[in-house]
Scaffold this motif. Structure first.
Motif, PDB file in Angstrom:
ATOM      1  N   CYS A 152       0.847  -1.196   0.000  1.00 40.95           N
ATOM      2  CA  CYS A 152       0.000   0.000   0.000  1.00 40.95           C
ATOM      3  C   CYS A 152       0.886   1.250   0.000  1.00 40.95           C
ATOM      4  CB  CYS A 152      -0.904  -0.002   1.231  1.00 40.95           C
ATOM      5  SG  CYS A 152      -1.915   1.504   1.340  1.00 40.95           S
ATOM      6  N   CYS A 155      -0.365   3.067   3.680  1.00 39.94           N
ATOM      7  CA  CYS A 155      -0.030   2.495   5.003  1.00 39.94           C
ATOM      8  C   CYS A 155       1.100   1.482   4.908  1.00 39.94           C
ATOM      9  CB  CYS A 155      -1.280   1.840   5.615  1.00 39.94           C
ATOM     10  SG  CYS A 155      -1.742   0.293   4.813  1.00 39.94           S
ATOM     11  N   CYS A 191      -5.993  -0.667  -1.130  1.00 42.95           N
ATOM     12  CA  CYS A 191      -5.712  -1.345   0.141  1.00 42.95           C
ATOM     13  C   CYS A 191      -7.022  -1.794   0.795  1.00 42.95           C
ATOM     14  CB  CYS A 191      -5.009  -0.350   1.057  1.00 42.95           C
ATOM     15  SG  CYS A 191      -4.419  -1.026   2.590  1.00 42.95           S
ATOM     16  N   CYS A 204      -6.690   0.931   4.711  1.00 37.30           N
ATOM     17  CA  CYS A 204      -6.893   2.372   4.514  1.00 37.30           C
ATOM     18  C   CYS A 204      -7.505   2.771   3.182  1.00 37.30           C
ATOM     19  CB  CYS A 204      -5.549   3.075   4.674  1.00 37.30           C
ATOM     20  SG  CYS A 204      -4.423   2.683   3.319  1.00 37.30           S
ATOM     21  N   GLY A 206      -5.830   2.923   0.476  1.00 34.16           N
ATOM     22  CA  GLY A 206      -4.790   3.579  -0.332  1.00 34.16           C
ATOM     23  C   GLY A 206      -4.489   2.802  -1.613  1.00 34.16           C
TER      24      GLY A 206
HETATM   25 ZN    ZN Z   1      -3.178   0.917   3.193  1.00 30.99          ZN
END
Ligand code: ZN
Ligand code: BV8
Length: 291
Positions: A152, A155, A191, A204, A206
């Motif tokens: 990711c 994160c 993510c 998250c 992402g």
């Molecule tokens: Zn993430």
């Protein structure tokens, strides 16, 4: 093929063996090499795609480069070359082939530049037992990462799975269209998956990237590999053009410390002062040489 006896005698007196594998090891498994005939890079310009700036600028295009390759690696099966190298990492084989190994360093380091995980996946089938798998896996270092891992960009969560690219509906559609498509970034792998905007699954949302080492990025395990190269007295270069650094410089380091080099390749390697050269497909030459 060169007489294997002198090589086997050198192996028998080696204290620290390192194997460095490249795309040629997986050629027999149907994964295209990078350079040379049919090389992958011939269709794509590595300076344009396999680097972080390219992903930042056009993640849709970079994902469309990796998505089919991940499927190709998933479809590929390990070959006899992977099996021969994995066997060399087993204590029972080492006792027979390399009885002089330094007890502090009981097994070869199997450094692979390949991202296909075939050097690990070969351990999931016969003749390897779970104990063999546990022993051999300790030797493997995927220095250019693994195409079955995503990371990711927010994160940094890394996920590894022997599956097609996760959350890839838009990538599938682009692949099936046969065209390069400009996929909106929110339809690229995220993510925790597409339904995770609200962070329900604790991830998250992402943008994910393939967890491979791009040009300009520091390869994995470089501290350990660099240190061990100084002690290596027998380096096996298997199916690599030794054109990508830092792997391209390993042979010089070993030679400078008085170590020996064995090359397994379709052709002699002009960049390397080899002590042993086994010309031919390594799926054939490795089992013969490591007998
Ligand atoms: Zn993430
Ligand atoms: C770094 C993942 C700093 C992505 C890849 C010094 C001088 C010049 C340039 C540099 C330098 N130092 C750094 C650089 C820049 C760069 C570099 O080397 N550029 C090259 C193009 C000149 N290097 C980097 O950026 C690296 N990072 O150096 O960071 C650093 C270093 C150390 C410590 C701290 C900081 C990162 C490089 C990683 C790039 N990522 N892949 C992706 O694939 O999409 S590279 C890519 O090439 C693959 O990983 C591949 O494994 C690798 C090497 O290629 P090969 O495996 O050798 O494959 P190739 O096709 O070339 O050759 C196949 C061979 O097999 C041939 O010889 C063929 O004859 C043979 N063969 C074919 N079939 C068979 C066979 N042999 C036997 N049997 C067969 N059947």
């Amino acid at each position: 093929m060169e007489d294997v006896l002198p090589f086997q005698q050198a192996l028998a007196s080696a204290k620290n063996i390192i194997i460095v594998a490249g795309a040629g090891l997986s050629a027999a498994s149907g994964i295209p090499t990078y350079r040379g005939l049919g090389g992958l890079w011939l269709n794509f310009d590595e300076t344009k795609l396999a680097k972080p700036e390219a992903f930042k600028e056009d993640p849709s295009k970079v994902w469309q480069f990796y998505h089919p390759r991940r499927q190709g690696c998933l479809d590929a099966q390990p070959n006899a070359g992977h099996r021969a190298l994995a066997t060399l990492c087993l204590p029972q084989a080492l006792a027979r082939i390399a009885p002089s190994l330094d007890p502090q360093w009981p097994a070869p380091l199997l450094v692979t530049q390949n991202m296909d995980a075939l050097s690990s996946r070969v351990l999931d089938s016969a003749p390897f037992s779970p104990a063999d798998k546990a022993a051999a896996e300790k030797c493997i270092r995927e220095m250019h990462g693994c195409i079955f891992e995503t990371r990711c960009t927010s994160c940094r969560h890394v996920q590894r799975a022997y599956t097609p690219t996760p959350y890839a509906a838009a990538l599938d559609a682009a692949r099936d269209s046969g065209e390069l498509v400009d996929i909106p970034v929110d339809q690229l792998p995220r993510c925790g998956g597409p339904d995770n905007r609200s962070n329900r699954q604790g991830r998250c949302g992402g943008l994910l990237r393939p967890n491979v080492v791009w040009f300009g990025e520091v390869p994995e395990h470089m501290g350990e590999i660099g240190r061990q190269m100084n002690w290596c007295d027998m380096l096996l270069l298997v199916g690599t053009s030794t054109t990508v650094h830092p792997a391209a410089g390993f042979a010089k380091t070993v030679k400078e410390h008085g170590g020996k080099i064995a090359v397994f390749n379709l052709e002699p390697n002009a960049h390397v002062e080899a002590d042993f050269t086994f010309v031919g497909p390594c799926a054939k030459t490795l089992p013969l040489a490591l007998g």
